[in-house]
Write an enzyme that holds these catalytic residues in place. Structure first.
Site, PDB file in Angstrom:
ATOM      1  N   GLU A 121     -51.480  20.671  56.086  1.00  0.00           N
ATOM      2  CA  GLU A 121     -51.263  22.025  55.563  1.00  0.00           C
ATOM      3  C   GLU A 121     -51.219  23.079  56.663  1.00  0.00           C
ATOM      4  O   GLU A 121     -51.056  24.263  56.372  1.00  0.00           O
ATOM      5  CB  GLU A 121     -52.346  22.357  54.545  1.00  0.00           C
ATOM      6  CG  GLU A 121     -52.242  21.514  53.280  1.00  0.00           C
ATOM      7  CD  GLU A 121     -53.392  21.741  52.315  1.00  0.00           C
ATOM      8  OE1 GLU A 121     -53.203  21.496  51.117  1.00  0.00           O
ATOM      9  OE2 GLU A 121     -54.483  22.161  52.767  1.00  0.00           O
ATOM     10  N   LYS A 177     -54.065  19.284  60.550  1.00  0.00           N
ATOM     11  CA  LYS A 177     -55.282  19.449  59.752  1.00  0.00           C
ATOM     12  C   LYS A 177     -55.856  18.114  59.311  1.00  0.00           C
ATOM     13  O   LYS A 177     -57.077  17.923  59.292  1.00  0.00           O
ATOM     14  CB  LYS A 177     -54.962  20.321  58.530  1.00  0.00           C
ATOM     15  CG  LYS A 177     -56.167  20.672  57.675  1.00  0.00           C
ATOM     16  CD  LYS A 177     -55.745  21.531  56.486  1.00  0.00           C
ATOM     17  CE  LYS A 177     -56.952  21.926  55.634  1.00  0.00           C
ATOM     18  NZ  LYS A 177     -56.554  22.668  54.418  1.00  0.00           N
ATOM     19  N   GLN A 178     -55.001  17.182  58.909  1.00  0.00           N
ATOM     20  CA  GLN A 178     -55.448  15.889  58.408  1.00  0.00           C
ATOM     21  C   GLN A 178     -54.314  14.884  58.563  1.00  0.00           C
ATOM     22  O   GLN A 178     -53.208  15.240  58.935  1.00  0.00           O
ATOM     23  CB  GLN A 178     -55.848  15.991  56.943  1.00  0.00           C
ATOM     24  CG  GLN A 178     -54.680  16.246  56.000  1.00  0.00           C
ATOM     25  CD  GLN A 178     -55.115  16.572  54.588  1.00  0.00           C
ATOM     26  OE1 GLN A 178     -55.524  17.687  54.299  1.00  0.00           O
ATOM     27  NE2 GLN A 178     -55.019  15.600  53.693  1.00  0.00           N
ATOM     28  N   TRP A 227     -54.899  16.281  44.144  1.00  0.00           N
ATOM     29  CA  TRP A 227     -54.405  14.923  44.414  1.00  0.00           C
ATOM     30  C   TRP A 227     -55.471  14.073  45.089  1.00  0.00           C
ATOM     31  O   TRP A 227     -55.320  12.860  45.206  1.00  0.00           O
ATOM     32  CB  TRP A 227     -53.149  14.971  45.287  1.00  0.00           C
ATOM     33  CG  TRP A 227     -53.383  15.367  46.713  1.00  0.00           C
ATOM     34  CD1 TRP A 227     -53.801  16.581  47.174  1.00  0.00           C
ATOM     35  CD2 TRP A 227     -53.205  14.555  47.887  1.00  0.00           C
ATOM     36  NE1 TRP A 227     -53.901  16.569  48.544  1.00  0.00           N
ATOM     37  CE2 TRP A 227     -53.539  15.342  49.010  1.00  0.00           C
ATOM     38  CE3 TRP A 227     -52.795  13.244  48.096  1.00  0.00           C
ATOM     39  CZ2 TRP A 227     -53.481  14.876  50.310  1.00  0.00           C
ATOM     40  CZ3 TRP A 227     -52.728  12.764  49.407  1.00  0.00           C
ATOM     41  CH2 TRP A 227     -53.067  13.573  50.503  1.00  0.00           C
ATOM     42  N   ASP A 228     -56.570  14.698  45.502  1.00  0.00           N
ATOM     43  CA  ASP A 228     -57.670  13.973  46.122  1.00  0.00           C
ATOM     44  C   ASP A 228     -58.106  12.792  45.262  1.00  0.00           C
ATOM     45  O   ASP A 228     -58.476  11.734  45.777  1.00  0.00           O
ATOM     46  CB  ASP A 228     -58.895  14.885  46.298  1.00  0.00           C
ATOM     47  CG  ASP A 228     -58.592  16.190  47.010  1.00  0.00           C
ATOM     48  OD1 ASP A 228     -57.411  16.508  47.187  1.00  0.00           O
ATOM     49  OD2 ASP A 228     -59.545  16.888  47.368  1.00  0.00           O
TER      50      ASP A 228
END
Length: 756
Positions: free
Chosen positions: A484, A587-588, A355-356
């Protein structure tokens, strides 16, 4: 708190080192990778090297479906795990001086130098070896052509500095290669044919059989040289041309190697050798001309894409490095291809599509390429819509579920918490359609293929939600959000947000274009979708004034990352997975990704509260994390944090922030440095049919400048401490906003900066 590993020199246009750093050889191989969208390779040495390194050459769209090996098989698991496979090593030049093999792991050497010239797209290397009383200086040049996609050129020059040298060179096409990511001893290639003519040699190989009806790829590699070999040797999966030179002090010899690679993606096996011969002949043998043509094409790309930063060479090198590697991986020439997270630089993540692309790459290509390039990225997903229906059906759900990881549209990731639960990726496919339409003003895709994709995605969301009678609300349970470091959570705020947004965008678009649409929605569907939109549950906390990441996030032991010791980072390399999942560390961007996507729907106060709550708990161990934080930090006025996050995303690989670049670069996240400048520092926004800017200047920079394509116009923007300069280079006058003031741009416009 992280340790920055700056092992290469800082230069605005080059990646250089005068040190053979054996401890960081894999890292440097990753960083000096080159590619042309069709093929590419790590920065391996041409000659034999016996110490630790990662030999890797990769061909776009060539992969292998490996059986998913898990002991806890469940219904719905992917049948196979797709992986990019290491391909023919065509740069190989084994070197011998006076019968001793040149091997920098064991030979005495000096004057080592490597240079990746990003402006020209050329990799250079040189060193001098001492063998007995003889000294020989070897110099190399290498490029994969961006004007002739099947072509790679390698040159070797040997100059005797002292003594007499009998130099023996073995130039190879060597398909005796294996993967580093898994199946370490497994061979993925079998030989089909060899052919030798008066001028060239050809090696044809095929991927081994698989159990999943996925095509076996056939590849023919070919080579010719500027000199006639003294011997041609054929061995299993390999052809060698051997050359011998007898040189005295001061004498120089030069070997030029031209390689052409064709695959069954374009040419059937029975025609590959003939086609390779035609290409070798048509490309010619003038190395200087081929090199000049290649470099001039790079210069043309840089005219549009370059971001000029004054006052910070490390920041300048970072953005150019990322743009170079992005365009070496993908330039939109083939709608069958997408952008793998490692590109041509390694095997981690299987080399597949994530999906990046939709979330992070589409915005850059919208601004720095012709409209057909991002449209090809959209078509890639539309072409794979039948496979997305298959993925959803395999989960027992209606509609279409786009894969987390894929080569051909079929999900091929074997971790349950990703495959089954990280379904927010479906929303980013829809968002990319909105992003393209909103940015370009072109509604042709949305009206046709786009609506087919949107309706299919929305049918998935409508089936995946459930209605909670107790709460009188719709919910989505059992998901993994963008963070994640949490799995199987209920009501991830971002997932619920992207689902309802996709449903609303689909309904709005259908109502607008239903007379032209190729898909039909029933009244019952529309009514159900609207009910889901109206009654979706979103976890919030009024006391903190934040959107809660998921139902139980605030029940965790909340702490900030500054309370961690340096020895614990990165967490993924030091903590157990159980420990990570139970922690509060992120994580992000998760909630913050929603505020980035839908920035016009939230107030500055809401963004500030959520940023200040979540960022201190974010360890940024995803390469995709820093850019979103840089953009939001700039918007809320946290210039220091924005600069910190820019430096992280711009130099993530150059400085090996996450200690994981040795197995390949983070290609898709490289868009983040450009996003951090253009959408962050310059605050370029395109909400509500209006292009707007609100630039700030990082305190360590003197200025920055960039071009963008926007709705058939070419704009140039330069920001200094005192002024914001805008130029309309091409296209019709444009009404836009700068610092909330409306202007009509007809040629040049200079506005006083509010960077303070």
């Amino acid at each position: 708190m992280e340790t920055v590993q700056r092992t290469l020199d800082v230069h605005p246009w080059k990646i250089t080192t005068s040190t053979l750093d054996k401890e960081n050889r894999r890292l440097h191989e990753s960083i000096t990778s080159i590619g042309n969208g069709y093929m590419g390779m790590r920065g391996n040495f041409e000659e034999y090297y016996s110490a630790d390194h990662h030999l890797g050459t990769y061909l776009a769209g060539v992969w292998y479906p490996d059986k998913t090996r898990v002991g806890w098989w469940k219904n719905g698991y992917p049948d196979y795990y797709g992986k990019v496979i290491n391909a023919v090593n065509f740069i190989a030049l084994d070197l011998f001086v006076n019968s001793t093999q040149v091997d920098l792991a064991s030979c005495s050497y000096e004057d080592f130098y490597v240079e990746l010239n990003m402006y020209d797209g050329i990799l250079y290397r040189q060193f001098t070896v001492s063998i007995g009383n003889t000294k020989v200086k070897f110099s190399f040049e290498r490029f994969v052509s961006i004007t002739k996609k099947e072509l790679a050129c390698i040159t070797m020059e040997a100059e005797v500095l002292e003594g007499q040298a009998e130099i023996y060179v073995i130039s190879k096409l060597d398909n005796n290669v294996q993967n580093e990511d898994s199946n370490y001893k497994e061979m993925f290639w079998q030989e089909r044919n060899k052919k030798v003519t008066n001028t060239a040699s050809f090696l044809t190989t095929q991927t081994i059989e698989n159990d999943f009806d996925v095509e076996q790829f056939v590849v023919t590699s070919s080579m010719k040289h500027n000199l006639a070999p003294i011997k041609i040797r054929k061995e299993p999966l390999s052809i060698s041309h051997e050359f011998e030179f007898s040189l005295a002090t001061g004498e120089i010899t030069r070997l030029e190697k031209e390689v052409v690679v064709v695959t069954s993606r374009d040419i059937p096996e029975e025609k590959q050798v003939d086609q390779a011969q035609v290409l070798l002949q048509s490309f010619g043998s003038d190395f200087s001309a081929l090199k000049a043509e290649h470099s001039e094409a790079w210069h043309k790309r840089w005219e549009l894409a370059d971001v000029l930063i004054e006052g910070d060479d490390a920041a300048q090198q970072g953005i150019r490095f990322n743009l170079f590697q992005l365009f070496s991986t993908y330039y939109g020439d083939d709608e069958r291809l997408n952008i793998g997270p490692k590109g041509f630089t390694g095997e981690k993540y299987g080399g597949a599509t994530y999906w990046d692309t939709e979330a992070f790459a589409v915005p850059l290509y919208l601004a720095l390429a012709e409209p057909k390039v991002p449209k090809n990225l959209l078509r890639y997903r539309h072409n794979q819509l039948p496979q997305a229906y298959y993925n959803a059906d395999k989960q027992g759900l209606k509609g279409a579920l786009y894969p987390m990881v894929t080569f051909n549209g079929i999900e091929c990731h074997n971790e349950w918490e990703i495959t089954f639960e990280e379904i927010h990726r479906n929303g980013s496919i829809a968002y990319a359609i909105y992003n393209y339409t909103n940015y370009t003003g072109d509604t042709s895709y949305l009206k046709n293929e786009g609506l087919e994709v949107l309706v299919a995605i929305s049918r998935f969301w409508a089936d995946r939600v459930h209605y909670s009678q107790r709460n009188n609300a719709y919910m989505i349970h059992g998901v993994t959000g963008p963070n994640e470091y949490e799995n199987n959570v209920n009501n991830n705020w971002y997932t619920n947000k992207i689902a309802t947004w996709a449903l609303q965008y689909t309904l709005d678009s259908y109502q607008k274009y239903k007379t032209e649409a190729t898909v039909e929605l029933t009244e019952d569907e529309q009514k159900t979708w609207q009910d889901i939109i109206n009654r979706m549950y979103f976890p919030t906390d009024e006391k903190l004034g934040i959107f809660v990441q998921h139902d139980t996030f605030l029940d965790k032991d909340l702490m900030v990352k500054d309370q961690l010791s340096a020895e614990e980072l990165p967490l993924s390399q030091h903590w157990s997975w159980d420990h990570i999942l139970r922690s509060c560390f992120i994580k992000q961007a998760d909630v913050l990704h929603g505020l980035y996507y839908f920035g016009d729907q939230y107030t500055l106060e809401e963004k500030t509260r959520n940023f200040n709550f979540y960022e201190p708990m974010t360890v940024h161990e995803s390469s995709l994390s820093a850019c979103v934080h840089a953009i939001l930090a700039a918007e809320i006025g946290n210039a220091d944090k924005a600069l910190e996050m820019y430096e992280r995303t711009a130099r993530l690989d150059l400085d090996n922030y996450n200690n994981d670049t040795d197995d390949g670069l983070h290609i898709t996240s490289m868009t983040g440095s450009w996003l951090a400048i253009v959408q962050g520092f310059a605050q370029m926004k395109t909400f509500n049919e209006t292009l707007s800017f609100a630039p700030l200047l990082p305190k360590t920079w003197q200025s920055y400048a960039f071009h963008i394509n926007y709705r058939n116009r070419l704009l140039f923007v330069k920001v200094t401490a005192d002024t914001v300069e805008l130029q309309l280079i091409k296209g019709d006058p444009l009404t836009l906003k700068v610092y909330q003031e409306r202007y009509t741009l007809t040629d040049d416009l200079t506005i006083k900066s509010k960077s303070d």
